[in-house]
Design a protein around this motif. Structure first.
Motif, mmCIF file in Angstrom:
data_model
loop_
_atom_site.group_PDB
_atom_site.id
_atom_site.type_symbol
_atom_site.label_atom_id
_atom_site.label_comp_id
_atom_site.label_asym_id
_atom_site.label_seq_id
_atom_site.Cartn_x
_atom_site.Cartn_y
_atom_site.Cartn_z
ATOM 1 N N TRP A 158 0.831 -1.203 0.000
ATOM 2 C CA TRP A 158 0.000 0.000 0.000
ATOM 3 C C TRP A 158 0.869 1.258 0.000
ATOM 4 C CZ3 TRP A 158 -4.268 1.660 -1.650
ATOM 5 C CH2 TRP A 158 -4.901 2.801 -1.138
ATOM 6 N N VAL A 159 1.938 1.245 0.791
ATOM 7 C CA VAL A 159 2.884 2.363 0.775
ATOM 8 C C VAL A 159 3.501 2.507 -0.622
ATOM 9 C CG1 VAL A 159 5.121 3.169 1.648
ATOM 10 C CG2 VAL A 159 3.387 2.321 3.237
ATOM 11 N N SER A 160 3.905 1.396 -1.210
ATOM 12 C CA SER A 160 4.539 1.431 -2.527
ATOM 13 C C SER A 160 3.590 1.979 -3.585
ATOM 14 C CB SER A 160 5.010 0.029 -2.921
ATOM 15 O OG SER A 160 6.028 -0.424 -2.055
ATOM 16 N N PHE A 228 -6.759 -1.469 -6.970
ATOM 17 C CA PHE A 228 -5.694 -1.496 -5.970
ATOM 18 C C PHE A 228 -5.197 -0.100 -5.623
ATOM 19 C CE2 PHE A 228 -5.687 -5.697 -7.924
ATOM 20 C CZ PHE A 228 -5.735 -6.498 -6.800
ATOM 21 N N LEU A 229 -5.505 0.885 -6.467
ATOM 22 C CA LEU A 229 -5.196 2.281 -6.152
ATOM 23 C C LEU A 229 -6.398 3.009 -5.572
ATOM 24 C CD1 LEU A 229 -3.121 3.467 -9.259
ATOM 25 C CD2 LEU A 229 -2.271 2.647 -7.053
ATOM 26 N N PRO A 247 -8.085 2.835 4.373
ATOM 27 C CA PRO A 247 -7.809 2.358 3.019
ATOM 28 C C PRO A 247 -6.794 1.228 2.961
ATOM 29 C CG PRO A 247 -7.982 4.732 3.020
ATOM 30 C CD PRO A 247 -8.031 4.304 4.461
ATOM 31 N N GLU A 248 -5.835 1.214 3.889
ATOM 32 C CA GLU A 248 -4.867 0.113 3.898
ATOM 33 C C GLU A 248 -5.561 -1.225 4.145
ATOM 34 O OE1 GLU A 248 -1.602 -1.460 6.951
ATOM 35 O OE2 GLU A 248 -1.169 0.570 6.233
ATOM 36 N N ALA A 249 -6.532 -1.228 5.046
ATOM 37 C CA ALA A 249 -7.289 -2.452 5.321
ATOM 38 C C ALA A 249 -8.155 -2.838 4.126
ATOM 39 C CB ALA A 249 -8.149 -2.264 6.561
ATOM 40 N N VAL A 250 -8.706 -1.841 3.461
ATOM 41 C CA VAL A 250 -9.508 -2.116 2.260
ATOM 42 C C VAL A 250 -8.622 -2.698 1.167
ATOM 43 C CG1 VAL A 250 -11.024 -1.119 0.513
ATOM 44 C CG2 VAL A 250 -11.125 -0.283 2.875
#
Length: 261
Positions: A158-160, A228-229, A247-250
């Motif tokens: 997610w960070v990437s 994914f974005l 959003p990271e969990a999603v």
């Protein structure tokens, strides 16, 4: 010379193996040519020979065999400087230059910036060429998808992905595989009301029916259609029963669903 580059690098997409892509980035002024990833020697050497280009650099994104196995055969005919991630150096072919995020180097007078995009693998990097409006993402951000998390975590990926999404919208996304049509079949299951996605799927189907590549894409198109974005999108969150979730969990849920798809 630095500062005298007249035009963006010419980028050539090279189909390799059954569904991989390599890329050439060529500067007409200096004659320097970079290869991004080396899945297979023969198609890369043919692309160079057909154009009369001489290889000067090879940029490796990560260690998986389908991105490096053609390197020895390429270097036997076209010796070049091999650049890859310091963090992955023990699993990559021998490197002439080891790089980390924040490093930059030049091809044909154009800066090439290194981004850590770990997730698919630890030590996966992307190469961003801002003057040519291109980013070479391999198996991190892909056309309508992202790479399976073989080594990294959802949080890492997610960070990437957010790092890549922060680049200019007109950036060309040069990813590593022709997975777009299969990615589209999943994307519509989590974002079924997205008209931009529906339009893109129609375009993809036409392109593949004609034997045409769907890679590269643009970052603007990925931001509009790639689930994914889009983990912060209310419609996707509602479809997943995760309204208001981090959003990271999603994203993690979308990735898990794709793994089972």
């Amino acid at each position: 010379m630095k500062g005298q580059k007249a035009m963006p690098l010419e980028i050539v997409t090279i189909p390799c193996l059954s569904d991989n892509y390599a890329f050439l980035a060529h500067d007409a002024v200096t004659g320097q040519t970079g290869l991004i990833d080396a899945p297979e020697a023969a198609p890369v050497l043919k692309a160079l020979d057909d154009r009369g280009w001489t290889l000067s650099h090879v940029l490796l994104t990560h260690h998986h065999w389908d991105h490096v196995d053609g390197l020895a055969g390429i270097l036997a005919k076209q010796p070049a400087k091999v650049i890859g991630a310091a963090a992955d150096a023990n699993r990559l072919p021998p490197l002439d230059q080891q790089v980390t995020e924040g490093d930059s180097f030049e091809i044909g007078g154009e800066p090439v910036q290194v981004l850590d995009v770990s997730g698919h693998t630890d030590g996966h990097i992307a190469f961003y060429m801002p003057e040519s409006f291109a980013v070479f993402t391999a198996d991190s951000l892909m056309a309508l998808g992202c790479g399976r998390l073989f080594e990294g975590t959802p949080a890492q990926m997610w960070v990437s992905l957010n790092k890549l999404a922060a680049l200019p919208d007109d950036t060309l996304v040069c990813s590593g595989h022709e997975y777009t049509q299969s990615n589209a079949k999943f994307a519509i299951t989590v974002d079924p009301e997205n008209q931009a996605l529906k339009d893109r799927i129609a375009d993809i189907d036409r392109a593949r029916a004609a034997g045409k590549a769907t890679v590269p894409s643009t970052l603007a198109l990925e931001k509009a259609t790639n689930p994914f974005l889009r983990a912060a999108d209310p419609a996707i969150q509602a479809k997943l029963g995760m309204v208001g979730a981090d959003p990271e969990a999603v994203f993690a849920e979308i990735r898990a669903r794709k793994d089972r798809f």
